[in-house]
Design a protein around this motif. Sequence first.
Motif, PDB file in Angstrom:
ATOM      1  N   CYS A  21      60.975  31.291  15.690  1.00 18.52           N
ATOM      2  CA  CYS A  21      60.355  30.501  16.860  1.00 18.52           C
ATOM      3  C   CYS A  21      58.854  31.115  17.336  1.00 18.52           C
ATOM      4  O   CYS A  21      58.017  30.541  17.740  1.00 18.52           O
ATOM      5  CB  CYS A  21      61.190  30.385  17.999  1.00 18.52           C
ATOM      6  N   GLY A  22      58.833  32.551  16.962  1.00 18.88           N
ATOM      7  CA  GLY A  22      57.548  33.085  17.323  1.00 18.88           C
ATOM      8  C   GLY A  22      57.344  33.361  18.811  1.00 18.88           C
ATOM      9  O   GLY A  22      56.349  34.044  19.455  1.00 18.88           O
ATOM     10  N   ALA A  23      58.399  32.978  19.853  1.00 17.37           N
ATOM     11  CA  ALA A  23      58.323  33.397  21.284  1.00 17.37           C
ATOM     12  C   ALA A  23      58.096  35.024  21.616  1.00 17.37           C
ATOM     13  O   ALA A  23      57.353  35.336  22.478  1.00 17.37           O
ATOM     14  CB  ALA A  23      59.358  32.758  21.870  1.00 17.37           C
ATOM     15  N   CYS A  24      58.546  35.728  20.630  1.00 20.18           N
ATOM     16  CA  CYS A  24      58.653  37.082  20.609  1.00 20.18           C
ATOM     17  C   CYS A  24      57.521  37.867  20.179  1.00 20.18           C
ATOM     18  O   CYS A  24      57.136  38.878  19.959  1.00 20.18           O
ATOM     19  CB  CYS A  24      59.917  37.703  20.166  1.00 20.18           C
ATOM     20  N   SER A  25      56.245  36.891  19.703  1.00 22.90           N
ATOM     21  CA  SER A  25      55.406  37.701  19.054  1.00 22.90           C
ATOM     22  C   SER A  25      54.350  38.479  19.557  1.00 22.90           C
ATOM     23  O   SER A  25      54.037  38.351  21.030  1.00 22.90           O
ATOM     24  CB  SER A  25      54.098  36.360  18.456  1.00 22.90           C
ATOM     25  N   ILE A  26      53.995  39.513  19.317  1.00 21.18           N
ATOM     26  CA  ILE A  26      53.008  41.003  19.782  1.00 21.18           C
ATOM     27  C   ILE A  26      52.263  41.513  18.622  1.00 21.18           C
ATOM     28  O   ILE A  26      52.365  40.807  17.577  1.00 21.18           O
ATOM     29  CB  ILE A  26      53.970  42.036  20.147  1.00 21.18           C
ATOM     30  N   LEU A  27      51.307  42.003  18.981  1.00 20.81           N
ATOM     31  CA  LEU A  27      50.509  42.793  18.110  1.00 20.81           C
ATOM     32  C   LEU A  27      50.967  44.228  17.940  1.00 20.81           C
ATOM     33  O   LEU A  27      51.095  44.853  19.011  1.00 20.81           O
ATOM     34  CB  LEU A  27      49.037  42.750  18.383  1.00 20.81           C
ATOM     35  N   LEU A  28      51.121  44.672  16.943  1.00 17.49           N
ATOM     36  CA  LEU A  28      51.815  46.058  16.486  1.00 17.49           C
ATOM     37  C   LEU A  28      50.713  46.731  15.539  1.00 17.49           C
ATOM     38  O   LEU A  28      50.579  46.042  14.444  1.00 17.49           O
ATOM     39  CB  LEU A  28      53.088  45.981  15.825  1.00 17.49           C
ATOM     40  N   ASN A  29      50.045  47.744  16.093  1.00 17.59           N
ATOM     41  CA  ASN A  29      48.868  48.221  15.422  1.00 17.59           C
ATOM     42  C   ASN A  29      47.767  47.185  14.748  1.00 17.59           C
ATOM     43  O   ASN A  29      47.644  47.148  13.515  1.00 17.59           O
ATOM     44  CB  ASN A  29      49.416  49.070  14.223  1.00 17.59           C
ATOM     45  N   GLY A  30      47.714  46.181  15.623  1.00 17.16           N
ATOM     46  CA  GLY A  30      46.920  45.328  15.417  1.00 17.16           C
ATOM     47  C   GLY A  30      47.236  43.978  14.404  1.00 17.16           C
ATOM     48  O   GLY A  30      46.653  43.009  14.162  1.00 17.16           O
ATOM     49  N   GLN A  66      42.624  25.060  30.446  1.00 16.04           N
ATOM     50  CA  GLN A  66      41.671  23.893  30.460  1.00 16.04           C
ATOM     51  C   GLN A  66      42.008  22.769  29.435  1.00 16.04           C
ATOM     52  O   GLN A  66      41.925  21.524  29.797  1.00 16.04           O
ATOM     53  CB  GLN A  66      40.304  24.806  29.757  1.00 16.04           C
ATOM     54  N   CYS A  67      42.841  22.916  28.401  1.00 11.85           N
ATOM     55  CA  CYS A  67      43.017  22.206  27.227  1.00 11.85           C
ATOM     56  C   CYS A  67      44.705  21.565  27.548  1.00 11.85           C
ATOM     57  O   CYS A  67      44.982  20.624  26.489  1.00 11.85           O
ATOM     58  CB  CYS A  67      42.791  22.520  25.962  1.00 11.85           C
ATOM     59  N   TYR A  68      45.467  21.963  28.352  1.00  9.59           N
ATOM     60  CA  TYR A  68      46.795  21.526  28.664  1.00  9.59           C
ATOM     61  C   TYR A  68      47.507  21.946  27.350  1.00  9.59           C
ATOM     62  O   TYR A  68      48.130  21.289  27.008  1.00  9.59           O
ATOM     63  CB  TYR A  68      46.929  20.237  28.872  1.00  9.59           C
ATOM     64  N   GLY A  69      47.362  23.340  26.903  1.00  8.82           N
ATOM     65  CA  GLY A  69      47.800  23.803  25.738  1.00  8.82           C
ATOM     66  C   GLY A  69      49.354  24.512  26.163  1.00  8.82           C
ATOM     67  O   GLY A  69      49.770  25.274  25.295  1.00  8.82           O
ATOM     68  N   LEU A  70      49.664  23.990  27.222  1.00  4.02           N
ATOM     69  CA  LEU A  70      51.129  24.555  27.586  1.00  4.02           C
ATOM     70  C   LEU A  70      51.677  23.426  28.410  1.00  4.02           C
ATOM     71  O   LEU A  70      51.099  22.816  29.060  1.00  4.02           O
ATOM     72  CB  LEU A  70      51.297  26.001  28.111  1.00  4.02           C
ATOM     73  N   GLN A  71      53.251  23.483  28.278  1.00  2.00           N
ATOM     74  CA  GLN A  71      53.885  22.591  29.365  1.00  2.00           C
ATOM     75  C   GLN A  71      54.917  23.579  30.355  1.00  2.00           C
ATOM     76  O   GLN A  71      54.743  24.221  31.003  1.00  2.00           O
ATOM     77  CB  GLN A  71      54.650  21.331  28.669  1.00  2.00           C
ATOM     78  N   CYS A  72      56.099  23.886  29.344  1.00  2.00           N
ATOM     79  CA  CYS A  72      57.251  24.795  30.004  1.00  2.00           C
ATOM     80  C   CYS A  72      56.722  26.278  29.874  1.00  2.00           C
ATOM     81  O   CYS A  72      57.023  27.044  30.918  1.00  2.00           O
ATOM     82  CB  CYS A  72      58.309  24.605  29.392  1.00  2.00           C
ATOM     83  N   GLY A  73      55.827  26.592  29.080  1.00  2.00           N
ATOM     84  CA  GLY A  73      55.292  27.912  28.914  1.00  2.00           C
ATOM     85  C   GLY A  73      56.078  28.867  28.079  1.00  2.00           C
ATOM     86  O   GLY A  73      55.702  29.929  28.158  1.00  2.00           O
ATOM     87  N   TYR A  74      57.139  28.371  27.528  1.00  2.00           N
ATOM     88  CA  TYR A  74      58.157  29.395  27.053  1.00  2.00           C
ATOM     89  C   TYR A  74      57.445  29.780  25.680  1.00  2.00           C
ATOM     90  O   TYR A  74      57.608  31.267  25.328  1.00  2.00           O
ATOM     91  CB  TYR A  74      59.497  28.706  26.511  1.00  2.00           C
ATOM     92  N   CYS A  75      56.841  29.053  24.970  1.00  2.00           N
ATOM     93  CA  CYS A  75      56.301  29.469  23.538  1.00  2.00           C
ATOM     94  C   CYS A  75      54.698  30.260  23.733  1.00  2.00           C
ATOM     95  O   CYS A  75      54.310  30.778  22.987  1.00  2.00           O
ATOM     96  CB  CYS A  75      56.066  28.337  22.481  1.00  2.00           C
ATOM     97  N   THR A  76      54.192  29.920  25.160  1.00  2.00           N
ATOM     98  CA  THR A  76      52.973  30.327  25.469  1.00  2.00           C
ATOM     99  C   THR A  76      52.550  31.675  24.928  1.00  2.00           C
ATOM    100  O   THR A  76      51.577  31.906  24.356  1.00  2.00           O
ATOM    101  CB  THR A  76      52.409  29.765  26.737  1.00  2.00           C
ATOM    102  N   PRO A  77      53.046  32.737  25.607  1.00  2.00           N
ATOM    103  CA  PRO A  77      52.688  34.111  25.267  1.00  2.00           C
ATOM    104  C   PRO A  77      52.675  34.212  23.578  1.00  2.00           C
ATOM    105  O   PRO A  77      51.622  35.002  23.204  1.00  2.00           O
ATOM    106  CB  PRO A  77      53.648  34.828  25.824  1.00  2.00           C
ATOM    107  N   GLY A  78      53.533  34.098  22.953  1.00  2.00           N
ATOM    108  CA  GLY A  78      53.420  34.266  21.514  1.00  2.00           C
ATOM    109  C   GLY A  78      52.410  33.353  20.887  1.00  2.00           C
ATOM    110  O   GLY A  78      51.710  33.759  19.925  1.00  2.00           O
ATOM    111  N   MET A  79      52.323  32.063  21.336  1.00  2.00           N
ATOM    112  CA  MET A  79      51.305  30.995  20.917  1.00  2.00           C
ATOM    113  C   MET A  79      49.839  31.766  21.021  1.00  2.00           C
ATOM    114  O   MET A  79      48.934  31.823  20.080  1.00  2.00           O
ATOM    115  CB  MET A  79      51.627  29.940  21.703  1.00  2.00           C
ATOM    116  N   ILE A  80      49.704  32.188  22.112  1.00  2.00           N
ATOM    117  CA  ILE A  80      48.303  33.002  22.487  1.00  2.00           C
ATOM    118  C   ILE A  80      48.002  34.227  21.698  1.00  2.00           C
ATOM    119  O   ILE A  80      46.953  34.436  21.282  1.00  2.00           O
ATOM    120  CB  ILE A  80      48.205  32.986  24.097  1.00  2.00           C
ATOM    121  N   LEU A  81      49.101  35.027  21.602  1.00  5.67           N
ATOM    122  CA  LEU A  81      48.798  36.243  20.734  1.00  5.67           C
ATOM    123  C   LEU A  81      48.500  35.913  19.287  1.00  5.67           C
ATOM    124  O   LEU A  81      47.773  36.561  18.584  1.00  5.67           O
ATOM    125  CB  LEU A  81      50.244  37.417  20.770  1.00  5.67           C
TER     126      LEU A  81
END
Length: 155
Positions: free
Chosen positions: A46-55, A94-109
């Motif tokens: 799902c990618g909800a847990c996405s982070i950057l590790l050493n870039g 600005q672009c309404y790129g989120l609703q519930c926000g669950y995916c959003t941190p991973g999506m933004i990273l």
Amino acid sequence: MKKTIQVTINGRTYTEDVEPRLLLAHFLRENIGLTGTHVGCVIGECGACSILLNGRLVKSCLLFAPQADGKEILTIEGLAANGALHPIQEAFVQCYGLQCGYCTPGMILAAHYLLMKNPDPTEEDIRKGLEGNLCMCTGYMQIVEAVKEAAKKLK
Ligand code: FES
Ligand code: FES
């Protein structure tokens, strides 16, 4: 037996004793208290847990905490500077790129990683760059628009 690890997260270094099988996603949330890293499927889908590790963009549910020993992590909490939203975060709002926000941190990273590698992506590049991140709410159109807007803001 616990293992001592040292990890730099969003510019701050932490030394922690962890169980060898503790997932990196759970380490970030429970040991460090950075709950912006979400946990969804826990199987890398799902990618909800996405982070950057050493870039590099990684799914933190697929790694054990000791695998981050000596490395640098960026989570969603490290993206905003001095209390101001990062331009990608602004674009999602600005672009309404989120609703519930669950995916959003991973999506933004994932968007951040994409724009670091390719500052001027086509729509196809954006869709490909975000293909490892699922959203149940938006239908993706607004997310794609948000990434296009973020690319403009970052120029
Ligand atoms: S929780 Fe890691 S990919 Fe879904
Ligand atoms: S905004 Fe709800 S899952 Fe993406």
